[in-house]
Every structure is written in C-alpha cells, then in structure tokens.
Motif scaffolding. Structure first.
Motif, short mmCIF file in Angstrom:
data_model
loop_
_atom_site.label_atom_id
_atom_site.label_comp_id
_atom_site.label_asym_id
_atom_site.label_seq_id
_atom_site.Cartn_x
_atom_site.Cartn_y
_atom_site.Cartn_z
N GLY A 1 0.81 -1.20 0.00
CA GLY A 1 0.00 0.00 0.00
C GLY A 1 0.85 1.25 0.00
N ILE A 2 0.17 2.36 -0.12
CA ILE A 2 0.82 3.66 -0.30
C ILE A 2 1.73 4.05 0.86
CG2 ILE A 2 -1.05 4.97 0.76
CD1 ILE A 2 -0.66 7.09 -1.47
N LEU A 3 1.53 3.44 2.03
CA LEU A 3 2.33 3.81 3.20
C LEU A 3 3.82 3.56 2.98
CD1 LEU A 3 0.05 2.35 6.01
CD2 LEU A 3 0.22 4.72 5.25
N ALA A 4 4.18 2.68 2.06
CA ALA A 4 5.59 2.44 1.76
C ALA A 4 6.26 3.70 1.23
CB ALA A 4 5.73 1.30 0.75
N ASP A 5 5.51 4.50 0.50
CA ASP A 5 6.07 5.69 -0.15
C ASP A 5 5.56 6.99 0.45
OD1 ASP A 5 7.55 4.30 -2.28
OD2 ASP A 5 5.56 3.73 -3.00
N ASP A 6 4.40 6.95 1.08
CA ASP A 6 3.77 8.17 1.60
C ASP A 6 3.09 7.85 2.93
OD1 ASP A 6 2.74 10.69 1.85
OD2 ASP A 6 1.31 10.53 0.20
N PRO A 7 3.89 7.59 3.97
CA PRO A 7 3.31 7.19 5.26
C PRO A 7 2.55 8.33 5.92
CG PRO A 7 5.67 7.53 5.48
CD PRO A 7 5.35 7.63 4.01
N THR B 1 4.15 3.62 11.34
CA THR B 1 5.56 3.26 11.26
C THR B 1 5.74 1.79 10.95
OG1 THR B 1 6.10 4.98 12.87
CG2 THR B 1 7.76 3.30 12.47
N SER B 2 5.04 0.93 11.64
CA SER B 2 5.19 -0.51 11.44
C SER B 2 4.69 -0.95 10.07
CB SER B 2 4.43 -1.28 12.53
OG SER B 2 4.51 -2.67 12.31
N ALA B 3 3.50 -0.48 9.69
CA ALA B 3 2.93 -0.86 8.39
C ALA B 3 3.78 -0.34 7.24
CB ALA B 3 1.50 -0.33 8.27
N ALA B 4 4.28 0.90 7.35
CA ALA B 4 5.11 1.47 6.30
C ALA B 4 6.40 0.68 6.15
CB ALA B 4 5.43 2.93 6.62
N ASN C 1 5.61 -2.65 4.34
CA ASN C 1 5.33 -2.44 2.93
C ASN C 1 6.60 -2.17 2.13
OD1 ASN C 1 2.60 -2.75 3.40
ND2 ASN C 1 2.09 -0.59 3.22
N GLY C 2 7.46 -1.32 2.67
CA GLY C 2 8.71 -1.03 1.99
C GLY C 2 9.59 -2.26 1.83
N ALA C 3 9.62 -3.08 2.86
CA ALA C 3 10.41 -4.32 2.79
C ALA C 3 9.88 -5.24 1.71
CB ALA C 3 10.38 -5.03 4.15
N LEU C 4 8.57 -5.31 1.56
CA LEU C 4 7.98 -6.17 0.52
C LEU C 4 8.31 -5.66 -0.88
CD1 LEU C 4 4.59 -6.98 2.25
CD2 LEU C 4 6.22 -8.69 1.40
N HIS C 5 8.37 -4.36 -1.05
CA HIS C 5 8.76 -3.82 -2.36
C HIS C 5 10.17 -4.26 -2.71
CE1 HIS C 5 5.64 -0.28 -2.30
NE2 HIS C 5 5.09 -1.47 -2.18
N SER C 6 11.08 -4.18 -1.76
CA SER C 6 12.46 -4.61 -2.01
C SER C 6 12.53 -6.12 -2.23
CB SER C 6 13.34 -4.22 -0.82
OG SER C 6 13.41 -2.82 -0.69
N PHE C 7 11.75 -6.87 -1.47
CA PHE C 7 11.74 -8.33 -1.62
C PHE C 7 11.32 -8.75 -3.03
CE2 PHE C 7 8.90 -12.07 -1.64
CZ PHE C 7 9.84 -13.06 -1.42
N VAL C 8 10.24 -8.16 -3.52
CA VAL C 8 9.74 -8.52 -4.85
C VAL C 8 10.77 -8.23 -5.94
CG1 VAL C 8 8.07 -7.79 -6.61
CG2 VAL C 8 7.28 -8.43 -4.34
N GLN C 9 11.42 -7.09 -5.84
CA GLN C 9 12.42 -6.73 -6.84
C GLN C 9 13.61 -7.69 -6.80
OE1 GLN C 9 12.86 -2.67 -5.48
NE2 GLN C 9 11.68 -1.87 -7.19
N ALA C 10 13.97 -8.15 -5.61
CA ALA C 10 15.11 -9.04 -5.48
C ALA C 10 14.77 -10.49 -5.86
CB ALA C 10 15.65 -8.99 -4.04
N VAL C 11 13.63 -10.99 -5.38
CA VAL C 11 13.31 -12.40 -5.63
C VAL C 11 13.05 -12.65 -7.11
CG1 VAL C 11 10.78 -12.33 -5.32
CG2 VAL C 11 12.07 -14.37 -4.64
N ALA C 12 12.60 -11.63 -7.84
CA ALA C 12 12.35 -11.78 -9.28
C ALA C 12 13.63 -12.12 -10.04
CB ALA C 12 11.74 -10.51 -9.85
#
Length: 200
Positions: free
Chosen positions: A112-118, A123-126, A129-140
């Motif tokens: 969700g948007i909290l990764a980029d615009d919390p 704090t916890s949700a953001a 979310n940010g960690a998942l964005h990095s995970f997807v880019q790396a696991v691909a």
C-alpha cells in the motif's frame, strides 16, 4: 487459468475475485472462510493449504496485518505482528507457493501507499510495505520456472474511504476498478519484479 486468492473475501479481495471469476477458475483461501483455510503467519498452514489445493497458474495474496499506533506506543511485539503476518506471511507464500505453480505462473502480493507516503501511526505498516517492495524486486532475479512475482501497492480504496479517511487527510480515494486493474496487470501482463503503484 486456475487462480488462488488469499484474502479473497476482504474489501479488495472480494472485488478482485469477482473480476477474475468471470473468465477463470478462482479458489479462495482465508483465515476463517473460503475454499481453503490458511493462517499466513504459520508456514505449516501455508504448506498444508497448497498440498490440499494442488497446482495453480496464479497466486494472489490480499491478506496480512500490521499494528497501527503511535511510534512511542509500539512495542517490539507490536512490530512483530506486521513482520510475522504481512511481511513473512507473503514471503512464505512465495517461498512455498512457487512449488505449486505451473511454469510461467505468477504470484502477486499486496502492500500500500504507506511504503512511499506514510501517515501518522503507520511506522510498522510502512516499514513492512517497503520491505515487501524490495523483496519482490530481489526475488524476481532468482525465482525459477519463468515464474513472475509482482506487488500491487494501492492508495486508500473507495470502499474503505469512510473507515480510514481521517487517517489520510487530503488523500484521494482510489476507484476499485483501478485497483482491480493493478492485479490484472500483474496476472495477465509480462512484468516481473514490479511494484505496481496505484496512488491517484
């Protein structure tokens, strides 16, 4: 196409499932209701679900929780809610689910948007979310069998506007059709390692 949607009875999941059901075989997994029951915080539960469900062409996760509270009030255990559920729950769905995907299948996660615009109290949700964005880019870069992994990151959706509008002052609610199209792009497109942002 045979599609598994984890969280297919939620606010977003219901609409996404209805869309894909028009032309595909869709099965729903959830914590308390669905064709299969799963607790994504528990990797054994994830494995059991896939063993029961068999092979799929696409897996979509629209599930996972994180604690919302003021930073000074968040305990270590509060942070672990998001780490165990929304983050590792979705990481484990990829880690285990790849074995139950047909070649050239896809996995779509949700943030969700909290990764980029919390906003305040996220704090916890953001962080998750940010960690998942990095995970997807790396696991691909590493996942095999031509499997694609993407994540849909949406702003506050129309159907949740009344519930969450006070947390998101000045944010424009995202039409559900736009959100659905994010999942369509991930499942039916060719992108891999993409963060599909739907913020306006």
């Amino acid at each position: 196409m045979k599609i598994l949607i984890i969280g297919g009875h939620g606010t977003i999941g219901t609409k996404v499932a209805a869309h894909f059901s028009q032309e595909n075989e869709v099965l729903i997994a959830g914590r308390t209701t669905g064709d299969f029951l799963v607790d994504i915080k528990n990797s054994s539960s994830i494995s059991k679900m896939f063993e029961q469900a068999g092979l799929f062409d696409a897996i979509i996760c629209i599930a996972g929780e994180a604690k919302w509270d003021n930073f000074d009030d968040l305990t270590e255990d509060d942070f672990h809610i998001g780490l165990n559920s929304k983050l590792m729950g979705q990481v484990n769905l990829v880690r285990i689910g790849q074995k139950f995907l047909n070649p050239k299948g896809s996995i779509t996660l949700s943030t969700g948007i909290l990764a980029d615009d919390p906003v305040v109290m996220t704090t916890s949700a953001a962080m998750v979310n940010g960690a998942l964005h990095s995970f997807v880019q790396a696991v691909a870069l590493e996942i095999e069998n031509s499997i694609r992994v993407n994540v849909v990151s949406s702003g506050m959706v129309e159907d949740a506007y009344e519930k969450y509008k006070n947390y998101f002052p000045g944010h424009n609610p995202i039409p559900m059709k736009k959100v659905i199209n994010g999942y369509v792009r991930s499942v039916n497109g060719k992108g891999n390692g993409e963060v599909i942002r739907i913020y306006n």
